[in-house]
Design an enzyme around this catalytic site. Structure first.
Site, PDB file in Angstrom:
ATOM      1  CG  HIS A  54      19.344  44.483  38.213  1.00 41.62           C
ATOM      2  ND1 HIS A  54      18.280  45.312  38.491  1.00 41.62           N
ATOM      3  CD2 HIS A  54      19.209  43.420  39.041  1.00 41.62           C
ATOM      4  CE1 HIS A  54      17.538  44.773  39.448  1.00 41.62           C
ATOM      5  NE2 HIS A  54      18.084  43.629  39.792  1.00 41.62           N
ATOM      6  CG  HIS A 105      10.679  44.190  40.292  1.00 44.48           C
ATOM      7  ND1 HIS A 105       9.810  43.188  39.943  1.00 44.48           N
ATOM      8  CD2 HIS A 105      11.901  43.623  40.251  1.00 44.48           C
ATOM      9  CE1 HIS A 105      10.467  42.064  39.713  1.00 44.48           C
ATOM     10  NE2 HIS A 105      11.743  42.304  39.900  1.00 44.48           N
TER      11      HIS A 105
END
EC number: 6.3.5.3
Length: 750
Positions: A54, A105
């Site tokens: 990430h 997200h």
């Protein structure tokens, strides 16, 4: 008791949970080599999250570097900030600049749809703030499983309400977006958010801690245990076994605090009391401190026990890793601290000095007087692993491409064409999205010029100057050919901006893919980047930044490769904008561009042939896209057009339906020569329909000829509610509208 550097030196063989934190054996060994010892618990926490997929882009970085080979120039001038900064910044003239970026997200939004989506909006807004800009608008692109799937009824309302509640409370208009439905997103929805902001050149900020003795100030919300994943393993199993074991949690957003934080931050900029700024996003303090320090010319010392806490039982590793929202870090000169604190107090925003800039070149973090972190910040923030994951062309793609969608049967009778139109407008892919978009405030702040359901969102910057934005993705087309599919998404976003009258100038992206351990996925990713780089180079627009989201899969099934592309445009006079709704009875309707038989990845193929996917996607024509854009921008300046609508999903038929329903007018058309179903439903790119009054027809046609854009006058706008396709069928608009509006409310139980 905290695991200190001194303790790490004296206990080199202590077992550490590096694997549980997502590190490989090689990565853990490399950390030991960098430090010359085992890491402390705090250091291990920092490296594990900052070296995660990430944060580090370790599987995708080698491909993303290709974007840097593009000219860092827009049609309006050089980029002011680009890849590697919190967001790209584009010069739009008159001393003004625009910053914009998209991020994902996805996984939090499946676990807890409302908070996951809400904090996705909050995070991207803070990225824009960190560049020195006032956020002025947001957009989103969503993807869910089948509309009638049980879990979609759980996830979709939560995601939409989360976006609406957060954005509406911030006073930011949601000016556009996209919603997809496809079985591969079941169990792994996509929630991609974009924010755009405006700033003056002199207000541009960078995340760079410089000036020895300058102070590091944390301001905003207190720090809690939300958002902690890997650090909870460290805290509960190794370093604070007596504490409460906390399972990983989704961050919890407070939009009212974020609104205060926005206004407070802008006042701090105006007062000139900020030397550098960084938002707290993924990895929290670990990320903010290491990135600020590594970009600066010295080091940083932080006293972690000064951080204000919501939960006094948090271990230091948890504080380092917390992703509590609505927090920022500023570098402030000591002589400006009092003024900084006064402004924060005025807005009711808590602010605490937690450290200072040093000349050591190291990031030192202390806990209750003992050192728990002593690292070179660059090794944490920038020198993570770069993986060379196996990539291979899938064995199944040739078979998929040979299953030609263009060869599927098509009913060209009038009854068959009318039935196909109704089936398409009533499908999940093309039906009305107002159940979603009506929850968003599209016009707050009073500067929205165009919003959904127009092709692009448009915001006024001053009396005349405006910006336009569009977000587009098509996972079906990218599955068939990721190179072409990526270019098609780029072309559609580019075209949407152009048909609104704005000049496309820059690109952001959000690349949503499956497991990086799957060679098929990495081949798709590689081809996508190649397609985007080649497409952007030809169109003359740079990629200013973006986001990569990997590991999007349910079980062993990855989502469709879904590159979301956002295009920013600039329009000199928003009064010359071009809406997509038909406006005047009697206006001529023209089809621009060339139509070919191209059904691969189309909505017609999916709906009429029960989910079929095969063949090749439509072939992008980048020169034709540039020519069409040039025509539309010039037509806008001359005020020639009443409306314009790009042709994409659903082809000409869907564009006619949408322009009619938005304007409350009908249309009568005669199709150009060729197979009727191809003319109505093919998804050949570089096309649009326009409407205009008769006295502008000759001038517009000459403009199209000048740029080599084919035109065909296919009909006219009519004042009675029908779509007439002469010689084939006529359908009442109210029947079309009923089919179009029904699917989402019905699926949501209304």
């Amino acid at each position: 008791m905290a695991d200190t550097v001194e303790n790490a030196v004296s206990t080199p063989d202590v077992e550490q949970p590096w694997a549980e934190l997502g590190l490989s054996a090689d990565e853990y060994q490399r950390i030991r080599e960098i430090l010359g010892r085992r890491p402390t618990g705090g250091e291990l926490a920092m490296y594990s999250v900052m070296w995660s997929e990430h944060c580090s882009y370790k599987s995708s970085k080698k491909y993303l570097r290709r974007f840097g080979d593009l000219p860092q120039q827009t049609p309006l001038g050089p980029l002011l900030a680009g890849i590697g900064d919190n967001a790209g910044v584009v010069d739009i003239g008159n001393g003004l600049a625009v910053t914009f970026k998209a991020e994902s997200h996805n996984h939090p939004s499946y676990v807890e749809p409302h908070q996951g989506a809400a904090t996705g909006v909050g995070g991207i807004v803070r990225d824009i703030m960190a560049m020195g800009a006032r956020p002025v608008g947001v957009m989103n692109a969503l993807a869910f499983g089948p509309l009638d799937a049980p879990d979609t009824a759980r996830v979709l309302p939560g995601v939409v309400s989360g976006i609406a509640d957060y954005g509406n409370c911030l006073g930011l208009p949601t000016i556009g977006g996209q919603t997809l439905f496809d079985p591969t997103y079941y169990g792994n929805p996509l929630v991609n958010a974009l924010c755009v902001g405006v700033l003056r050149h002199e207000d541009l900020q960078f995340a760079k801690a410089s000036g020895v003795g300058n102070l590091v100030v944390l301001f905003g919300a207190a720090t809690g245990g939300d958002g902690i994943g890997g650090a909870s393993i460290l805290a509960s199993e190794s370093f604070a076994a007596e504490g409460e074991s906390k399972r990983p949690s989704v961050q919890v957003g407070d939009p009212f605090m974020e609104k205060l934080l926005i206004e407070c931050t802008l006042d701090l900029f105006n007062a000139g009391v900020v030397e550098a700024l960084q938002d707290f996003g993924a990895a929290g303090i670990s990320c903010a401190t290491s990135e600020l320090a590594s970009a600066g010319d010295g080091g940083m010392h932080v006293e972690l026990d000064r951080v204000p806490l919501r939960d006094p039982n948090l271990a230091p590793e948890e504080i380092l890793m917390s992703e509590s929202q609505e927090r920022m870090a500023a570098v402030v000169r000591p002589d400006q601290l009092d003024r900084f604190m006064e402004i924060c107090a005025h807005w009711g925003v808590a602010a605490t000095v937690i450290g200072e800039v040093t000349d050591t070149g190291r990031l030192h973090i202390d806990w209750q007087g003992e050192r728990i972190v002593d690292v070179d910040p660059r090794t944490v923030a920038h020198d993570g692993p770069v993986l060379d994951m196996p990539a291979a062309r899938p064995w199944w793609i040739d078979e998929l491409n040979e299953d030609d969608a263009n060869a599927l049967p098509r009913d060209n009778s009038g009854e068959g064409l009318a039935g196909a139109l109704l089936a398409l407008v009533g499908s999940a892919q093309l039906c009305d999205r107002s159940w979603i978009t009506d929850q968003y405030d599209r016009f707050v702040r009073g500067n929205t010029v165009l919003a959904q359901p127009n092709d692009a969102g448009m915001i006024r910057i001053d009396d005349n100057l405006g910006i336009a934005l569009s977000l587009d993705a098509n996972g079906r087309q990218t599955t068939l050919n990721p190179y072409l599919g990526a270019q098609l998404a780029l072309c559609e976003a580019y075209r949407n901006v152009a048909v609104s009258g704005a000049t496309p100038v820059a690109v952001t992206d959000c690349l949503n893919y499956g497991s990086p351990y799957d060679p098929d996925v990495m081949w798709q990713f590689d081809e996508t980047i190649l397609g985007l780089v080649d497409g952007c180079r030809e169109l003359g627009v740079p990629v200013t930044g973006g986001n990569v989201s990997l590991h999007n899969r349910t079980g062993d099934e990855s989502i469709r490769p879904t590159p979301l592309v956002g295009v920013l445009g600039v329009i000199d006079d928003v009064h010359r904008r071009i809406p997509s709704a038909f406006a005047h009875d009697g206006d001529a309707v023209l089809l621009l561009g060339t139509t070919k038989c191209e059904f691969g990845g189309s909505v017609y193929e999916d709906v009429i042939h029960a989910g079929h996917l095969g063949g090749m996607p439509p072939m992008p024509d980048l020169n034709a896209e540039k020519a069409l854009a040039a025509v539309m921008v010039e037509a806008s300046k001359r005020g020639l057009l009443s409306s314009a609508h790009d042709l994409s999903d659903g082809g000409l038929a869907q564009a006619l339906v949408e322009s009619c329903l938005q304007g409350g007018l009908g249309v009568s058309v005669s199709l150009p020569e060729g197979e009727p179903s191809v003319m109505l439903f093919s998804e050949t790119p570089a096309r649009a329909i326009v409407s205009l009054c008769g006295n502008g027809y000759r001038e517009f046609k000459e403009l199209c000829q000048e740029h080599g854009v084919p035109t065909a006058r296919i009909g006219e706008v009519i004042d009675h509610g029908e779509i007439e396709v002469n010689g084939l069928f006529s359908l009442p608009l109210d029947e079309i509208e009923r089919a179009w509006r029904k699917p989402i409310p019905t699926a949501m139980g209304e």
